[in-house]
Scaffold this motif. Sequence first.
Motif, PDB file in Angstrom:
ATOM      1  N   PRO A 194       0.805  -1.223   0.000  1.00 37.50           N
ATOM      2  CA  PRO A 194       0.000   0.000   0.000  1.00 37.50           C
ATOM      3  C   PRO A 194       0.841   1.278   0.000  1.00 37.50           C
ATOM      4  CG  PRO A 194      -0.058  -1.056   2.152  1.00 37.50           C
ATOM      5  CD  PRO A 194       0.593  -2.021   1.221  1.00 37.50           C
ATOM      6  N   ILE A 195       2.039   1.218   0.613  1.00 36.57           N
ATOM      7  CA  ILE A 195       2.899   2.403   0.607  1.00 36.57           C
ATOM      8  C   ILE A 195       3.418   2.659  -0.803  1.00 36.57           C
ATOM      9  CG2 ILE A 195       4.985   3.465   1.554  1.00 36.57           C
ATOM     10  CD1 ILE A 195       4.621   1.814   4.065  1.00 36.57           C
ATOM     11  N   GLU A 196       3.803   1.607  -1.483  1.00 38.55           N
ATOM     12  CA  GLU A 196       4.295   1.763  -2.859  1.00 38.55           C
ATOM     13  C   GLU A 196       3.184   2.238  -3.786  1.00 38.55           C
ATOM     14  OE1 GLU A 196       7.350  -0.388  -5.927  1.00 38.55           O
ATOM     15  OE2 GLU A 196       6.339  -1.639  -4.432  1.00 38.55           O
ATOM     16  N   GLY A 222       0.545  -4.377   8.748  1.00 39.38           N
ATOM     17  CA  GLY A 222       1.342  -3.834   9.843  1.00 39.38           C
ATOM     18  C   GLY A 222       2.120  -2.580   9.490  1.00 39.38           C
ATOM     19  N   TYR A 223       1.798  -1.971   8.347  1.00 39.64           N
ATOM     20  CA  TYR A 223       2.510  -0.766   7.905  1.00 39.64           C
ATOM     21  C   TYR A 223       1.904   0.527   8.479  1.00 39.64           C
ATOM     22  CZ  TYR A 223       5.026  -3.488   4.351  1.00 39.64           C
ATOM     23  OH  TYR A 223       5.833  -4.387   3.690  1.00 39.64           O
ATOM     24  N   TYR A 224       0.594   0.514   8.722  1.00 39.12           N
ATOM     25  CA  TYR A 224      -0.093   1.724   9.171  1.00 39.12           C
ATOM     26  C   TYR A 224      -0.598   1.571  10.613  1.00 39.12           C
ATOM     27  CZ  TYR A 224      -0.339   3.005   4.172  1.00 39.12           C
ATOM     28  OH  TYR A 224      -0.046   3.310   2.870  1.00 39.12           O
ATOM     29  N   ARG A 225      -0.616   2.664  11.323  1.00 33.94           N
ATOM     30  CA  ARG A 225      -1.044   2.683  12.717  1.00 33.94           C
ATOM     31  C   ARG A 225      -2.561   2.470  12.827  1.00 33.94           C
ATOM     32  NH1 ARG A 225       0.866   8.479  14.336  1.00 33.94           N
ATOM     33  NH2 ARG A 225      -0.472   8.011  16.135  1.00 33.94           N
ATOM     34  N   PHE A 238       4.555  13.676   4.108  1.00 31.52           N
ATOM     35  CA  PHE A 238       3.913  14.290   5.273  1.00 31.52           C
ATOM     36  C   PHE A 238       2.804  13.375   5.797  1.00 31.52           C
ATOM     37  CE2 PHE A 238       0.710  17.148   7.157  1.00 31.52           C
ATOM     38  CZ  PHE A 238       1.496  17.838   8.067  1.00 31.52           C
ATOM     39  N   TYR A 239       1.980  12.887   4.870  1.00 28.16           N
ATOM     40  CA  TYR A 239       0.868  12.010   5.226  1.00 28.16           C
ATOM     41  C   TYR A 239       1.363  10.649   5.715  1.00 28.16           C
ATOM     42  CZ  TYR A 239      -3.086   8.823   4.400  1.00 28.16           C
ATOM     43  OH  TYR A 239      -4.063   7.866   4.530  1.00 28.16           O
ATOM     44  N   LEU A 240       2.267  10.027   4.945  1.00 28.92           N
ATOM     45  CA  LEU A 240       2.732   8.687   5.288  1.00 28.92           C
ATOM     46  C   LEU A 240       3.505   8.666   6.601  1.00 28.92           C
ATOM     47  CD1 LEU A 240       3.767   7.455   1.734  1.00 28.92           C
ATOM     48  CD2 LEU A 240       1.946   6.495   3.165  1.00 28.92           C
ATOM     49  N   ASN A 241       4.328   9.669   6.835  1.00 25.50           N
ATOM     50  CA  ASN A 241       5.077   9.711   8.095  1.00 25.50           C
ATOM     51  C   ASN A 241       4.154   9.824   9.306  1.00 25.50           C
ATOM     52  OD1 ASN A 241       8.022   9.557   7.805  1.00 25.50           O
ATOM     53  ND2 ASN A 241       7.788  11.316   6.457  1.00 25.50           N
ATOM     54  N   ALA A 242       2.968  10.377   9.078  1.00 21.93           N
ATOM     55  CA  ALA A 242       2.015  10.522  10.178  1.00 21.93           C
ATOM     56  C   ALA A 242       1.267   9.234  10.483  1.00 21.93           C
ATOM     57  CB  ALA A 242       1.013  11.629   9.851  1.00 21.93           C
ATOM     58  N   ILE A 243       1.213   8.301   9.516  1.00 28.19           N
ATOM     59  CA  ILE A 243       0.365   7.119   9.713  1.00 28.19           C
ATOM     60  C   ILE A 243       1.133   5.803   9.801  1.00 28.19           C
ATOM     61  CG2 ILE A 243      -1.542   8.277   8.511  1.00 28.19           C
ATOM     62  CD1 ILE A 243      -1.052   6.365   6.141  1.00 28.19           C
ATOM     63  N   VAL A 244       2.436   5.789   9.443  1.00 30.59           N
ATOM     64  CA  VAL A 244       3.139   4.506   9.407  1.00 30.59           C
ATOM     65  C   VAL A 244       3.598   4.051  10.799  1.00 30.59           C
ATOM     66  CG1 VAL A 244       3.948   4.718   7.032  1.00 30.59           C
ATOM     67  CG2 VAL A 244       5.349   5.649   8.892  1.00 30.59           C
ATOM     68  N   THR A 245       3.692   2.744  10.947  1.00 31.57           N
ATOM     69  CA  THR A 245       4.264   2.130  12.137  1.00 31.57           C
ATOM     70  C   THR A 245       5.787   2.101  11.969  1.00 31.57           C
ATOM     71  OG1 THR A 245       4.162  -0.056  11.112  1.00 31.57           O
ATOM     72  CG2 THR A 245       2.257   0.634  12.426  1.00 31.57           C
ATOM     73  N   GLU A 246       6.469   1.519  12.942  1.00 32.19           N
ATOM     74  CA  GLU A 246       7.926   1.374  12.824  1.00 32.19           C
ATOM     75  C   GLU A 246       8.262   0.503  11.609  1.00 32.19           C
ATOM     76  OE1 GLU A 246      11.659  -0.310  15.494  1.00 32.19           O
ATOM     77  OE2 GLU A 246       9.830   0.372  16.494  1.00 32.19           O
ATOM     78  N   LYS A 247       7.492  -0.548  11.411  1.00 33.22           N
ATOM     79  CA  LYS A 247       7.683  -1.408  10.243  1.00 33.22           C
ATOM     80  C   LYS A 247       7.429  -0.626   8.949  1.00 33.22           C
ATOM     81  CE  LYS A 247       5.753  -5.560   8.021  1.00 33.22           C
ATOM     82  NZ  LYS A 247       4.742  -6.651   8.130  1.00 33.22           N
ATOM     83  N   GLY A 248       6.396   0.185   8.974  1.00 37.31           N
ATOM     84  CA  GLY A 248       6.062   0.992   7.810  1.00 37.31           C
ATOM     85  C   GLY A 248       7.121   2.040   7.528  1.00 37.31           C
ATOM     86  N   GLN A 249       7.717   2.569   8.590  1.00 40.12           N
ATOM     87  CA  GLN A 249       8.766   3.574   8.423  1.00 40.12           C
ATOM     88  C   GLN A 249       9.966   2.992   7.685  1.00 40.12           C
ATOM     89  OE1 GLN A 249      10.037   6.951   8.044  1.00 40.12           O
ATOM     90  NE2 GLN A 249       8.570   7.075   9.758  1.00 40.12           N
ATOM     91  N   GLN A 250      10.303   1.752   8.019  1.00 40.82           N
ATOM     92  CA  GLN A 250      11.410   1.087   7.342  1.00 40.82           C
ATOM     93  C   GLN A 250      11.085   0.871   5.860  1.00 40.82           C
ATOM     94  OE1 GLN A 250      14.515   0.417   8.404  1.00 40.82           O
ATOM     95  NE2 GLN A 250      14.895  -0.289   6.299  1.00 40.82           N
ATOM     96  N   ARG A 251       9.866   0.442   5.596  1.00 40.97           N
ATOM     97  CA  ARG A 251       9.444   0.235   4.200  1.00 40.97           C
ATOM     98  C   ARG A 251       9.435   1.560   3.449  1.00 40.97           C
ATOM     99  NH1 ARG A 251       9.863  -2.231  -0.277  1.00 40.97           N
ATOM    100  NH2 ARG A 251       7.958  -2.616  -1.455  1.00 40.97           N
TER     101      ARG A 251
END
Length: 204
Positions: free
Chosen positions: A75-77, A135-138, A179-192
């Motif tokens: 979903p991030i990609e 597990g990518y988004y909070r 801006f949007y993604l950094n606000a919603i990602v988990t630690e796992k999502g941040q790495q991705r």
Amino acid sequence: MKNTRCTLDRLFDMFRTHGAKTLTMDDIAREFCISKKTLYQKYKNKEELLTEVLEHISNKAIEEVETVRKNHQCPIEIMFISGTRIDDATSQEKNAFVLQLIKYYPEVFHQHQKSISIKIEEILKQNFERGVELGYYRTDIPTDLFIKFLTTLLFSVDVSPLFEDIKDKKYISTGIKFFYLNAIVTEKGQQRLKELKTKYEELD
């Protein structure tokens, strides 16, 4: 005059070139070699014609986003790849078409914004739900509110005087997505997110 995709594409090009107000129904009738009476049998006024053209362009952008979603799992990609088409759907580039649309046909303009924003918000909601599954988004944020924050930014940035000194549209668009993604990602999502940032920077 048939409302085929090619016809609607041509109408959009004409409006974008000449302006929503400047391009007349007479001009359109001449372009398609029909009488103005025939044109008015299809569209009772220019507002109705503009509405159909805008809806067509929006649907084309949404179709391309849907194709991206079918071809990618992350979903991030998907946010990265489909972002360009979403930008095109929401962009209010300051050309004669949009400026005249806002000034002379505000109801058409606002209805268009409302219509496309509903479609985009649904896409973003599905993207968010998929991101949570992976597990990518909070899960501890007001999803609907954050999505509205994003769509508001996408719609407003190109008409805001605050961004007039930044000419690189892609730079602004990328900033909004981060801006949007950094606000919603988990630690796992941040790495991705970091991995994808590196990947797409290398492709530029």
